[in-house]
Design a protein around this motif. Structure first.
Motif, PDB file in Angstrom:
ATOM      1  N   THR A 221      -6.422   4.462   6.900  1.00  0.00           N
ATOM      2  CA  THR A 221      -5.524   3.663   6.530  1.00  0.00           C
ATOM      3  C   THR A 221      -4.502   4.432   5.842  1.00  0.00           C
ATOM      4  N   VAL A 222      -5.063   5.213   5.056  1.00  0.00           N
ATOM      5  CA  VAL A 222      -4.163   6.015   4.069  1.00  0.00           C
ATOM      6  C   VAL A 222      -3.378   7.001   4.753  1.00  0.00           C
ATOM      7  N   SER A 223      -4.065   7.440   5.775  1.00  0.00           N
ATOM      8  CA  SER A 223      -3.423   8.534   6.670  1.00  0.00           C
ATOM      9  C   SER A 223      -2.296   7.781   7.680  1.00  0.00           C
ATOM     10  N   LYS A 224      -2.555   6.374   7.896  1.00  0.00           N
ATOM     11  CA  LYS A 224      -1.487   5.879   8.885  1.00  0.00           C
ATOM     12  C   LYS A 224      -0.342   5.467   7.826  1.00  0.00           C
TER      13      LYS A 224
ATOM     14  N   LEU B 254       5.314   6.881   5.946  1.00  0.00           N
ATOM     15  CA  LEU B 254       5.916   7.495   4.729  1.00  0.00           C
ATOM     16  C   LEU B 254       6.812   8.900   5.077  1.00  0.00           C
ATOM     17  N   ARG B 255       5.970   9.534   5.869  1.00  0.00           N
ATOM     18  CA  ARG B 255       6.514  10.851   6.469  1.00  0.00           C
ATOM     19  C   ARG B 255       7.667  11.066   7.266  1.00  0.00           C
ATOM     20  N   GLU B 256       7.592   9.758   8.282  1.00  0.00           N
ATOM     21  CA  GLU B 256       8.659   9.543   9.188  1.00  0.00           C
ATOM     22  C   GLU B 256       9.740   9.124   8.622  1.00  0.00           C
TER      23      GLU B 256
ATOM     24  N   SER C 111       0.885  -1.266   0.113  1.00  0.00           N
ATOM     25  CA  SER C 111      -0.138   0.127   0.221  1.00  0.00           C
ATOM     26  C   SER C 111       0.974   1.249   0.114  1.00  0.00           C
ATOM     27  N   ARG C 112       1.908   1.369   0.764  1.00  0.00           N
ATOM     28  CA  ARG C 112       2.835   2.377   0.582  1.00  0.00           C
ATOM     29  C   ARG C 112       3.619   2.444  -0.740  1.00  0.00           C
TER      30      ARG C 112
END
Length: 102
Positions: free
Chosen positions: A40-43, A48-50, A12-13
């Motif tokens: 789920t997308v936010s998670k 990905l941001r971290e 998904s990522r």
């Protein structure tokens, strides 16, 4: 880089990154395009941001996400010697096939 590989292990990522290759997108576009629930997308975006693979820009109430290429360039550099191994293997195969044709 190990954490980058761990982050990219999730399909998904990788899909999110594939969508972001086309340019900056708000969260709702990602939700709609991936057929995943918004939480789920936010998670996945948080992970990905971290990892430094995406960055976020706020525009009033909307959050826009974009791809960061630097961590991917590190992976590309790490893969370069392996690519050379593949290239030399393909070159050897090509020579072998050329010899067989004669």
């Amino acid at each position: 880089m190990t954490s980058t590989f761990a982050v990219l292990a999730d399909p998904s990522r990788r899909q999110i990154l594939d969508v972001l290759r086309g340019g900056e997108r708000p969260v709702n576009d990602l939700v709609d395009g991936l057929n995943l629930a918004q939480p789920t997308v936010s998670k996945h975006l948080k992970v990905l941001r971290e990892a430094g693979l995406v960055e976020v820009r706020r525009d009033a109430q909307r959050r826009w996400y974009r791809l960061r290429l630097e961590p991917l360039a590190e992976i590309d550099a790490w893969l370069a010697p392996y690519r050379e191994l593949w290239d030399s293997s393909f070159d050897a195969l090509e020579r072998h096939l050329d010899e067989m044709a004669d």
